[in-house]
Design a protein around this motif. Structure first.
Motif, mmCIF file in Angstrom:
data_model
loop_
_atom_site.group_PDB
_atom_site.id
_atom_site.type_symbol
_atom_site.label_atom_id
_atom_site.label_comp_id
_atom_site.label_asym_id
_atom_site.label_seq_id
_atom_site.Cartn_x
_atom_site.Cartn_y
_atom_site.Cartn_z
ATOM 1 N N ILE A 117 42.994 31.233 51.668
ATOM 2 C CA ILE A 117 42.350 30.895 50.138
ATOM 3 C C ILE A 117 41.014 31.744 49.497
ATOM 4 N N LEU A 118 40.606 32.612 50.223
ATOM 5 C CA LEU A 118 39.405 33.438 49.569
ATOM 6 C C LEU A 118 39.946 34.555 48.856
ATOM 7 N N PRO A 119 41.035 35.382 49.605
ATOM 8 C CA PRO A 119 42.114 36.320 48.305
ATOM 9 C C PRO A 119 42.216 35.891 47.233
ATOM 10 N N ILE A 120 42.185 34.550 47.282
ATOM 11 C CA ILE A 120 43.279 33.888 45.417
ATOM 12 C C ILE A 120 42.234 33.881 45.139
ATOM 13 N N GLY A 121 40.871 33.072 45.405
ATOM 14 C CA GLY A 121 39.945 33.386 44.763
ATOM 15 C C GLY A 121 39.524 34.555 44.079
ATOM 16 N N LEU A 122 39.446 35.616 45.030
ATOM 17 C CA LEU A 122 39.035 36.543 44.649
ATOM 18 C C LEU A 122 39.856 37.502 43.500
ATOM 19 N N PHE A 123 41.614 36.768 43.227
ATOM 20 C CA PHE A 123 41.706 37.561 42.873
ATOM 21 C C PHE A 123 42.492 37.360 41.094
ATOM 22 N N PHE A 124 41.810 35.799 41.313
ATOM 23 C CA PHE A 124 41.803 34.899 40.026
ATOM 24 C C PHE A 124 40.498 34.685 39.157
ATOM 25 N N GLY A 125 39.553 35.517 40.355
ATOM 26 C CA GLY A 125 37.642 35.567 39.725
ATOM 27 C C GLY A 125 37.529 33.896 39.893
ATOM 28 N N SER A 126 35.957 33.342 39.756
ATOM 29 C CA SER A 126 35.704 32.743 39.049
ATOM 30 C C SER A 126 34.638 32.663 38.084
ATOM 31 N N SER A 127 34.096 33.475 37.247
ATOM 32 C CA SER A 127 33.017 33.683 36.446
ATOM 33 C C SER A 127 33.607 33.273 34.903
ATOM 34 N N ALA A 128 32.129 33.059 34.326
ATOM 35 C CA ALA A 128 32.261 32.125 33.510
ATOM 36 C C ALA A 128 33.357 33.911 32.038
ATOM 37 N N ALA A 129 32.020 34.941 32.474
ATOM 38 C CA ALA A 129 33.047 35.888 31.587
ATOM 39 C C ALA A 129 34.572 36.430 32.627
ATOM 40 N N ALA A 130 34.921 36.096 33.029
ATOM 41 C CA ALA A 130 36.307 36.011 33.324
ATOM 42 C C ALA A 130 36.885 35.431 33.023
ATOM 43 N N GLN A 131 36.526 34.205 32.690
ATOM 44 C CA GLN A 131 37.084 32.820 31.695
ATOM 45 C C GLN A 131 37.394 33.385 30.115
ATOM 46 N N GLU A 132 36.217 34.012 29.309
ATOM 47 C CA GLU A 132 35.824 34.332 28.166
ATOM 48 C C GLU A 132 37.155 35.847 27.553
ATOM 49 N N VAL A 133 36.685 36.523 28.754
ATOM 50 C CA VAL A 133 37.843 37.563 28.861
ATOM 51 C C VAL A 133 39.378 37.036 28.568
ATOM 52 N N ASP A 134 39.581 35.530 29.402
ATOM 53 C CA ASP A 134 41.145 35.315 29.078
ATOM 54 C C ASP A 134 41.184 34.989 27.942
ATOM 55 N N GLY A 135 39.817 34.099 27.440
ATOM 56 C CA GLY A 135 40.232 33.228 26.047
ATOM 57 C C GLY A 135 40.369 33.924 25.065
ATOM 58 N N GLU A 136 39.722 35.414 24.628
ATOM 59 C CA GLU A 136 39.589 36.896 24.097
ATOM 60 C C GLU A 136 40.978 37.796 24.235
ATOM 61 N N ARG A 137 41.377 37.482 25.008
ATOM 62 C CA ARG A 137 42.929 37.870 25.565
ATOM 63 C C ARG A 137 43.850 37.021 24.808
ATOM 64 N N LEU A 138 44.077 35.259 24.934
ATOM 65 C CA LEU A 138 44.490 34.544 23.928
ATOM 66 C C LEU A 138 44.545 34.656 22.675
ATOM 67 N N PHE A 139 43.083 34.793 22.369
ATOM 68 C CA PHE A 139 43.076 34.461 21.153
ATOM 69 C C PHE A 139 43.803 35.668 20.538
ATOM 70 N N ARG A 140 44.065 36.688 20.647
ATOM 71 C CA ARG A 140 44.527 37.763 20.098
ATOM 72 C C ARG A 140 46.002 37.926 20.734
ATOM 73 N N GLN A 141 46.651 36.611 21.305
ATOM 74 C CA GLN A 141 47.791 37.055 21.271
ATOM 75 C C GLN A 141 47.985 35.946 20.441
#
Length: 142
Positions: A28-52
């Motif tokens: 489980i730990l590597p999976i959690g590290l791969f997907f990330g857990s920070s709000a910053a990572a989620q914001e980057v995802d939102g920014e990427r989706l906004f651009r797309q």
């Protein structure tokens, strides 16, 4: 699904835990590290989706209108109120003040919420809508 837990155990530490718990952590730990857990990572995802999904017609720059209005500071704004934007009459007369729920509904099916809107793009995936709304909410006109 995005892991929202913070990890205080590192992957090497997981190897020191014996038995089934150690084996589970090792998986489980590597999976959690791969997907990330920070709000910053989620914001980057939102920014990427906004651009797309949104940036062909919208931006988040103050005072800059593309085919659609700037979405900078959209939370709390009255629909159809950005000066210089080319709104449909339906949008201008909708009486909507944008908040998380109204954006959620609108992005799900714009033409069902506001008949006559020029907005044709919908975002059927709930996780993508949430990420985009979170990103827009994090953008401040200041």
């Amino acid at each position: 699904m995005i892991c929202t837990m913070t990890h205080s155990i590192t992957a090497p530490a997981a190897g020191r835990i014996k038995g089934p718990a150690g084996a589970l952590l090792a998986i489980i730990l590597p999976i959690g590290l791969f997907f990330g857990s920070s709000a910053a990572a989620q914001e980057v995802d939102g920014e990427r989706l906004f651009r797309q999904r949104c940036a062909a017609c919208h931006n988040i720059e103050p005072g800059q209108t593309k085919m659609g209005p700037s979405l900078l500071g959209i939370i709390g704004r009255t629909a159809g109120s950005v000066e210089g934007a080319n709104y449909s009459q339906a949008m201008q007369s909708s009486g909507i003040t944008w908040d998380r729920q109204s954006l959620e509904t609108f992005l799900t099916a714009p033409r069902q919420m506001i008949r006559g809107t020029r907005m044709t793009v919908s975002i059927p995936d709930g996780a993508q809508r949430t990420a985009i709304i979170n990103y827009l909410e994090s953008q401040s006109p200041d």
